[in-house]
Motif scaffolding. Structure first.
Motif, PDB file in Angstrom:
ATOM      1  N   LEU A   9      -2.704   9.138  -9.591  1.00 19.32           N
ATOM      2  CA  LEU A   9      -3.354   9.464  -8.311  1.00 19.32           C
ATOM      3  C   LEU A   9      -4.875   9.323  -8.365  1.00 19.32           C
ATOM      4  CD1 LEU A   9      -1.204  12.430  -6.927  1.00 19.32           C
ATOM      5  CD2 LEU A   9      -1.312  10.076  -6.085  1.00 19.32           C
ATOM      6  N   PRO A  10      -5.553   9.812  -9.426  1.00 15.82           N
ATOM      7  CA  PRO A  10      -7.009   9.584  -9.491  1.00 15.82           C
ATOM      8  C   PRO A  10      -7.379   8.104  -9.466  1.00 15.82           C
ATOM      9  CG  PRO A  10      -6.371  11.279 -11.053  1.00 15.82           C
ATOM     10  CD  PRO A  10      -5.102  10.718 -10.491  1.00 15.82           C
ATOM     11  N   PHE A  11      -6.584   7.279 -10.151  1.00 15.40           N
ATOM     12  CA  PHE A  11      -6.855   5.842 -10.137  1.00 15.40           C
ATOM     13  C   PHE A  11      -6.744   5.295  -8.719  1.00 15.40           C
ATOM     14  CE2 PHE A  11      -5.830   1.397 -10.264  1.00 15.40           C
ATOM     15  CZ  PHE A  11      -6.574   0.884 -11.322  1.00 15.40           C
ATOM     16  N   PHE A  12      -5.648   5.637  -8.041  1.00 20.91           N
ATOM     17  CA  PHE A  12      -5.420   5.157  -6.674  1.00 20.91           C
ATOM     18  C   PHE A  12      -6.567   5.564  -5.753  1.00 20.91           C
ATOM     19  CE2 PHE A  12      -3.867   5.926  -2.363  1.00 20.91           C
ATOM     20  CZ  PHE A  12      -3.335   4.683  -2.048  1.00 20.91           C
ATOM     21  N   ILE A  13      -7.001   6.836  -5.863  1.00 20.71           N
ATOM     22  CA  ILE A  13      -8.046   7.353  -4.978  1.00 20.71           C
ATOM     23  C   ILE A  13      -9.386   6.669  -5.251  1.00 20.71           C
ATOM     24  CG2 ILE A  13      -9.395   9.416  -4.426  1.00 20.71           C
ATOM     25  CD1 ILE A  13      -6.753  11.014  -4.966  1.00 20.71           C
ATOM     26  N   LYS A  14      -9.716   6.458  -6.509  1.00 22.03           N
ATOM     27  CA  LYS A  14     -11.013   5.861  -6.851  1.00 22.03           C
ATOM     28  C   LYS A  14     -11.087   4.395  -6.447  1.00 22.03           C
ATOM     29  CE  LYS A  14     -12.192   8.985 -10.641  1.00 22.03           C
ATOM     30  NZ  LYS A  14     -13.392   9.554 -10.008  1.00 22.03           N
ATOM     31  N   VAL A  15      -9.955   3.692  -6.514  1.00 22.23           N
ATOM     32  CA  VAL A  15      -9.935   2.257  -6.188  1.00 22.23           C
ATOM     33  C   VAL A  15      -9.770   2.033  -4.683  1.00 22.23           C
ATOM     34  CG1 VAL A  15      -8.675   0.087  -6.586  1.00 22.23           C
ATOM     35  CG2 VAL A  15      -9.098   1.633  -8.489  1.00 22.23           C
ATOM     36  N   ALA A  16      -9.235   3.019  -3.970  1.00 20.91           N
ATOM     37  CA  ALA A  16      -8.883   2.865  -2.550  1.00 20.91           C
ATOM     38  C   ALA A  16     -10.017   2.370  -1.654  1.00 20.91           C
ATOM     39  CB  ALA A  16      -8.325   4.181  -2.016  1.00 20.91           C
ATOM     40  N   PRO A  17     -11.291   2.788  -1.861  1.00 18.31           N
ATOM     41  CA  PRO A  17     -12.345   2.277  -0.977  1.00 18.31           C
ATOM     42  C   PRO A  17     -12.471   0.755  -0.967  1.00 18.31           C
ATOM     43  CG  PRO A  17     -13.158   4.151  -2.217  1.00 18.31           C
ATOM     44  CD  PRO A  17     -11.808   3.822  -2.778  1.00 18.31           C
ATOM     45  N   VAL A  18     -11.993   0.114  -2.023  1.00 21.76           N
ATOM     46  CA  VAL A  18     -11.999  -1.358  -2.060  1.00 21.76           C
ATOM     47  C   VAL A  18     -10.605  -1.912  -1.806  1.00 21.76           C
ATOM     48  CG1 VAL A  18     -12.546  -3.408  -3.428  1.00 21.76           C
ATOM     49  CG2 VAL A  18     -13.918  -1.340  -3.694  1.00 21.76           C
ATOM     50  N   SER A  19      -9.595  -1.335  -2.434  1.00 22.12           N
ATOM     51  CA  SER A  19      -8.244  -1.908  -2.366  1.00 22.12           C
ATOM     52  C   SER A  19      -7.627  -1.813  -0.972  1.00 22.12           C
ATOM     53  CB  SER A  19      -7.325  -1.232  -3.391  1.00 22.12           C
ATOM     54  OG  SER A  19      -7.175   0.154  -3.108  1.00 22.12           O
ATOM     55  N   MET A  20      -7.888  -0.722  -0.245  1.00 25.01           N
ATOM     56  CA  MET A  20      -7.278  -0.556   1.079  1.00 25.01           C
ATOM     57  C   MET A  20      -7.835  -1.547   2.113  1.00 25.01           C
ATOM     58  SD  MET A  20      -4.784   1.579   0.885  1.00 25.01           S
ATOM     59  CE  MET A  20      -4.472   0.834  -0.711  1.00 25.01           C
ATOM     60  N   PRO A  21      -9.175  -1.731   2.214  1.00 25.61           N
ATOM     61  CA  PRO A  21      -9.670  -2.769   3.131  1.00 25.61           C
ATOM     62  C   PRO A  21      -9.148  -4.160   2.778  1.00 25.61           C
ATOM     63  CG  PRO A  21     -11.464  -1.313   2.495  1.00 25.61           C
ATOM     64  CD  PRO A  21     -10.301  -0.945   1.647  1.00 25.61           C
ATOM     65  N   VAL A  22      -9.057  -4.449   1.474  1.00 27.95           N
ATOM     66  CA  VAL A  22      -8.545  -5.758   1.051  1.00 27.95           C
ATOM     67  C   VAL A  22      -7.078  -5.912   1.445  1.00 27.95           C
ATOM     68  CG1 VAL A  22      -7.989  -7.207  -0.950  1.00 27.95           C
ATOM     69  CG2 VAL A  22     -10.205  -6.052  -0.827  1.00 27.95           C
ATOM     70  N   LEU A  23      -6.299  -4.843   1.309  1.00 30.00           N
ATOM     71  CA  LEU A  23      -4.890  -4.896   1.702  1.00 30.00           C
ATOM     72  C   LEU A  23      -4.746  -5.197   3.188  1.00 30.00           C
ATOM     73  CD1 LEU A  23      -1.857  -4.409   1.138  1.00 30.00           C
ATOM     74  CD2 LEU A  23      -2.257  -1.974   1.566  1.00 30.00           C
ATOM     75  N   VAL A  24      -5.536  -4.515   4.007  1.00 27.08           N
ATOM     76  CA  VAL A  24      -5.476  -4.737   5.462  1.00 27.08           C
ATOM     77  C   VAL A  24      -5.859  -6.182   5.798  1.00 27.08           C
ATOM     78  CG1 VAL A  24      -6.503  -4.111   7.679  1.00 27.08           C
ATOM     79  CG2 VAL A  24      -5.871  -2.322   6.043  1.00 27.08           C
ATOM     80  N   ILE A  25      -6.956  -6.665   5.225  1.00 27.55           N
ATOM     81  CA  ILE A  25      -7.413  -8.029   5.510  1.00 27.55           C
ATOM     82  C   ILE A  25      -6.414  -9.058   4.979  1.00 27.55           C
ATOM     83  CG2 ILE A  25      -9.207  -9.742   4.986  1.00 27.55           C
ATOM     84  CD1 ILE A  25      -9.981  -7.676   7.102  1.00 27.55           C
ATOM     85  N   GLY A  26      -5.809  -8.775   3.828  1.00 31.11           N
ATOM     86  CA  GLY A  26      -4.805  -9.690   3.271  1.00 31.11           C
ATOM     87  C   GLY A  26      -3.606  -9.838   4.188  1.00 31.11           C
ATOM     88  N   LEU A  27      -3.126  -8.711   4.732  1.00 32.21           N
ATOM     89  CA  LEU A  27      -1.978  -8.755   5.650  1.00 32.21           C
ATOM     90  C   LEU A  27      -2.358  -9.438   6.970  1.00 32.21           C
ATOM     91  CD1 LEU A  27      -0.474  -5.192   5.042  1.00 32.21           C
ATOM     92  CD2 LEU A  27       0.417  -7.382   4.225  1.00 32.21           C
ATOM     93  N   LEU A  28      -3.570  -9.181   7.450  1.00 38.23           N
ATOM     94  CA  LEU A  28      -4.039  -9.861   8.666  1.00 38.23           C
ATOM     95  C   LEU A  28      -4.156 -11.369   8.442  1.00 38.23           C
ATOM     96  CD1 LEU A  28      -6.808  -7.453  10.040  1.00 38.23           C
ATOM     97  CD2 LEU A  28      -4.622  -8.032  11.140  1.00 38.23           C
TER      98      LEU A  28
END
Length: 540
Positions: free
Chosen positions: A239-258
């Motif tokens: 969970l700490p890994f997911f939370i720390k990476v999320a500010p970059v990984s989540m926008p990239v995930l959204v843009i990748g799906l778009l």
């Protein structure tokens, strides 16, 4: 056939690799000791790195383990590192080795459920854009918790199976007879155009699915081997890994799906190829027949695999054990409850992971040379001389560019190790800490002791400086992780899933070449890399 023993030895050396490649590897092995003697270990070390990256870039000509392994062995023999240092590097990353051995093997026994999932998407959903999005999202979600290579292998198996069914039908061949899927000579003239269209359809889906594994792989510590490597160095659990990476990984995930959706809707970069209607009907009939054959026994196995998948996600999220041990538990559960009790059945599960596991230890040998000869010290010091967000952006770009041409696990291993060493020296310089910088770093990155408790034992001034240093190190670790994962979709060299797809039996069947893969990945490379860079600069 070779006419003499020297010719036989030459033929056996690196097998079917091109002659020019064999000559270059021999040349590398000859000149390395000469460069070491004449120019010193620093220059010889950088030459070795360039040679090793060359073997990674030429992975399609020869798997990097034999050639890269020879370079690593020579480096030990000529004194650029020691066997003890190599062992120490491997021991420090033992959790990553366990991940590759047991987690990949464990997911192998879940292939039926994964194949069932992707097959249902393919034959039940009518809209191509929706199928593409589902393939991309499913690849992302599964790769966040499972092994990206195994997820890719499942997608390949689904596509290959359906292509085989239709190609035989179009060629008028019996399902039991041997058949060359790469040849269209026996295909009826009326079916050839539809078959060409079906190839384009499958190429689109394979790329969407492979990109999906990269989108999900960056998010969690089990998504890619380098993620766990970075997490273990930083003392981060799931969970700490997911939370720390999320500010970059989540926008990239959204843009990748778009990007996936827009490519299908706008039909850019040769995407948007539809599946012919009569092929869909034929595949649906095939799926109905497969479902009937599965019976109660097959359905029971699917239920066990699905429940084991839930156990895997819960165990990882709650960090009930080391990742490799959780993978071993998956193997035990699935083999015992689904009746896999013969040794040769178990052995197949380990075939996919062990070659890369061996290559990973070779990585550690090269990393040992880098540490012993301090090769990256000038590079790291230059990048760290930058300030604030520019430093983070520089890390992201440097890791991204290197990961495009070589292996992202190797790049991450080098950067996280050298960066952490730099911060150890910075901690060493703190006054009155009562221990060495290395000892303090070990405590600050110990997942079993909260960082705040460790800092509370230090004098206030030293604690504030140590906290600031560790906060920056956390951000740099995220930049390394996202930099090695996201821009590396540009080429098959950087993403293991892409390389696996390109070297699979499916690639020649659907006419997927190296150049075509790079072209199909280009829109994703542009949108995802820019988004990752912007998020690294703005949100970290």
């Amino acid at each position: 056939m070779p006419k003499s023993m020297p010719q036989a030895f030459a033929r056996n050396f690196l097998g079917n690799a091109p002659k020019w490649y064999k000559f270059l590897i021999l040349l590398f092995l000859i000149i390395n000791p000469i460069i070491l003697k004449t120019s010193g270990p620093f220059i010889a070390g950088w030459v070795l790195i360039a040679e090793f990256i060359f073997t990674l870039a030429m992975a399609l000509k020869c798997y990097p383990l034999p050639a890269g392994g020879l370079l690593a062995i020579e480096a030990v023999f000529i004194g650029m590192t020691s066997p003890e240092t190599v062992f120490h590097e491997a021991l420090n990353n033992f959790e990553v080795i366990l991940l590759l051995i047991f987690m990949v093997a464990g997911i192998y026994f879940m292939k039926d459920f994964l194949q069932f999932t992707f097959t249902r998407i393919l034959v039940k959903v009518q809209s191509k854009a929706t199928i593409a999005l589902l393939f991309c999202f499913a690849g992302a979600f599964l790769s966040a918790f499972l092994d990206a290579l195994t997820v890719t292998a499942v997608i390949i198996a689904v596509a290959y199976g359906f292509y085989n069914v239709y190609h035989r039908y179009a060629s008028g061949k019996d399902p039991q007879t041997s058949h060359d899927l790469t040849s269209d000579l026996a295909v009826k003239e009326t079916e050839r155009e539809e078959l060409k269209q079906f190839r384009g359809f499958l190429r689109n889906l394979m790329m969407h699915g492979a990109v999906g594994t990269a989108l999900g792989g960056v998010c969690t510590l089990v998504g890619e081997p380098q993620n766990l490597l970075i997490a273990s160095e930083m003392g981060w659990h799931f969970l700490p890994f997911f939370i720390k990476v999320a500010p970059v990984s989540m926008p990239v995930l959204v843009i990748g799906l778009l990007t996936c959706y827009m490519l299908e809707k706008k039909k850019w970069f040769s995407y948007g190829v539809e599946m012919p209607g009569n092929i869909r009907s034929h595949l649906l009939e095939t799926e109905i027949q497969m479902e009937a054959k599965r019976g109660h026994l097959g359905r029971a196995k699917l239920v066990i695999q699905a429940l084991t998948g839930v156990w895997l996600i819960v165990a990882l999220a709650m960090h009930l054990a080391a990742v490799g041990i959780i993978g071993l538990s998956v193997i035990v559960i699935l083999t015992s409850l689904n009746g896999v009790v013969e040794e040769h059945q178990l052995g197949k599960a380990f075939e996919e992971a062990l070659p890369f596991t061996a290559l990973l230890v070779v990585f550690f040998a090269i990393v040992a040379v880098i540490h012993d000869q301090h090769l990256f010290t000038p590079v790291i010091e230059y990048v760290l001389s930058l300030q604030g967000h520019a430093q983070l952006a520089a890390y992201y770009v440097a890791n991204g560019v290197l990961s495009m041409i070589s292996d992202n696990v190797f790049v991450a291993t080098v950067y996280i190790g050298e960066t952490k060493t730099h911060f150890v020296h910075a901690l060493d310089a703190l006054p009155n800490i009562g221990m060495t910088g290395a000892e303090l770093m070990d405590k600050l990155t110990d997942p079993h002791h909260p960082r705040s408790e460790v800092l509370a034992t230090l004098p206030q001034a030293a604690a504030e400086q140590a906290q600031a240093l560790m906060h920056q190190l956390d951000k740099l670790a995220v930049a390394i992780n996202t930099g090695t994962n996201i821009p590396s979709v540009a080429t098959p060299n950087g993403q293991a899933a892409f390389l696996f797809l390109l070297t699979s039996a499916l690639a020649p069947v659907i006419r997927l070449s190296y150049g075509r893969m790079v072209y199909l990945a280009l829109p994703y490379t542009i949108t995802m890399s820019i988004t990752g860079l912007a998020a690294t600069y703005l949100f970290l």
